[in-house]
Design a protein around this motif. Sequence first.
Motif, PDB file in Angstrom:
ATOM      1  N   ARG A 158       0.521  -1.220  13.030  1.00 20.55           N
ATOM      2  CA  ARG A 158       0.535  -1.634  11.625  1.00 20.55           C
ATOM      3  C   ARG A 158      -0.885  -1.576  11.080  1.00 20.55           C
ATOM      4  NH1 ARG A 158       5.310  -4.292   9.951  1.00 20.55           N
ATOM      5  NH2 ARG A 158       6.754  -4.489  11.677  1.00 20.55           N
ATOM      6  N   ALA A 180       5.388   1.195   2.454  1.00 21.50           N
ATOM      7  CA  ALA A 180       4.550   0.017   2.680  1.00 21.50           C
ATOM      8  C   ALA A 180       5.365  -1.252   2.452  1.00 21.50           C
ATOM      9  CB  ALA A 180       3.334   0.039   1.758  1.00 21.50           C
ATOM     10  N   GLN A 181       4.945  -2.307   3.121  1.00 18.44           N
ATOM     11  CA  GLN A 181       5.650  -3.586   3.072  1.00 18.44           C
ATOM     12  C   GLN A 181       4.654  -4.664   2.654  1.00 18.44           C
ATOM     13  OE1 GLN A 181       7.024  -4.753   6.941  1.00 18.44           O
ATOM     14  NE2 GLN A 181       8.333  -6.369   6.143  1.00 18.44           N
ATOM     15  N   ILE A 184       7.934  -0.286  -4.085  1.00 17.80           N
ATOM     16  CA  ILE A 184       7.995  -1.154  -2.920  1.00 17.80           C
ATOM     17  C   ILE A 184       9.059  -2.205  -3.151  1.00 17.80           C
ATOM     18  CG2 ILE A 184       6.682  -2.801  -1.548  1.00 17.80           C
ATOM     19  CD1 ILE A 184       4.173  -1.236  -2.469  1.00 17.80           C
ATOM     20  N   GLN A 237      -0.306   2.400  -5.724  1.00 15.15           N
ATOM     21  CA  GLN A 237      -0.035   2.652  -4.308  1.00 15.15           C
ATOM     22  C   GLN A 237       1.007   3.753  -4.187  1.00 15.15           C
ATOM     23  OE1 GLN A 237      -1.655   1.481  -1.775  1.00 15.15           O
ATOM     24  NE2 GLN A 237      -0.395   2.502  -0.286  1.00 15.15           N
ATOM     25  N   ASN A 255       2.138   4.874  -1.176  1.00 13.45           N
ATOM     26  CA  ASN A 255       2.834   4.748   0.094  1.00 13.45           C
ATOM     27  C   ASN A 255       4.111   3.929  -0.112  1.00 13.45           C
ATOM     28  OD1 ASN A 255       3.575   4.623   2.724  1.00 13.45           O
ATOM     29  ND2 ASN A 255       1.672   3.741   3.472  1.00 13.45           N
ATOM     30  N   LEU A 257      -0.569  -4.817   1.510  1.00 17.30           N
ATOM     31  CA  LEU A 257       0.493  -3.871   1.846  1.00 17.30           C
ATOM     32  C   LEU A 257       0.218  -3.331   3.238  1.00 17.30           C
ATOM     33  CD1 LEU A 257       0.916  -1.917  -1.493  1.00 17.30           C
ATOM     34  CD2 LEU A 257       2.268  -3.827  -0.619  1.00 17.30           C
ATOM     35  N   SER A 258       1.258  -3.319   4.058  1.00 15.68           N
ATOM     36  CA  SER A 258       1.152  -2.876   5.437  1.00 15.68           C
ATOM     37  C   SER A 258       2.080  -1.684   5.646  1.00 15.68           C
ATOM     38  CB  SER A 258       1.560  -4.020   6.369  1.00 15.68           C
ATOM     39  OG  SER A 258       1.743  -3.557   7.682  1.00 15.68           O
ATOM     40  N   ALA A 259       1.568  -0.703   6.356  1.00 14.58           N
ATOM     41  CA  ALA A 259       2.369   0.467   6.708  1.00 14.58           C
ATOM     42  C   ALA A 259       2.342   0.636   8.221  1.00 14.58           C
ATOM     43  CB  ALA A 259       1.822   1.720   6.029  1.00 14.58           C
ATOM     44  N   CYS A 291      -3.069  -1.233   4.079  1.00 14.76           N
ATOM     45  CA  CYS A 291      -3.483  -0.104   3.254  1.00 14.76           C
ATOM     46  C   CYS A 291      -3.883  -0.480   1.834  1.00 14.76           C
ATOM     47  CB  CYS A 291      -2.391   0.962   3.234  1.00 14.76           C
ATOM     48  SG  CYS A 291      -0.748   0.364   2.845  1.00 14.76           S
TER      49      CYS A 291
END
Length: 152
Positions: A83, A32-33, A2, A27, A29, A74-76, A86
Amino acid sequence: MIEIDFALLRQIGLTHTITAQLHQLQQSNDDAQLVRITEIQRDWLTIHDGHEEFRARALPALRDAQLAVGDWVLSATHSHDERWLCALVPATNHIGRRGNDGRLQRLVSNVDTALLVMGLDHDFNPRRMERYLAIVHSAGVTPVVVLSKADI
């Protein structure tokens, strides 16, 4: 991995400690942000990415995590630009209170200083301020007492 814009997220409270805890998350993903929770409603959360705020929902795995304002997550972005949160980054501290059932109810996480504001009008209550100070001290947070309405 990330990617994190540390300079941008530092403006909303990112520290090296939180960044180190982020790297401990397992994580998968990669899109993810890292964002911070700024408001919690019943079905929606408001998150901030350093530029702007967005509405988001928590995935079912996070619904029981007892999210609090100030948490880093963390947001996806999924279909229809929705949004979803996650993963939760472990918090450095929590300010909370005991509920009726004896469990800790988290009010806010990842804070350095708590401003305890109390008016000097008819609502002034020294015992309440003592309780607030005890809660903040137990969380390891620096309290700052702000007394307002001194002119009344």
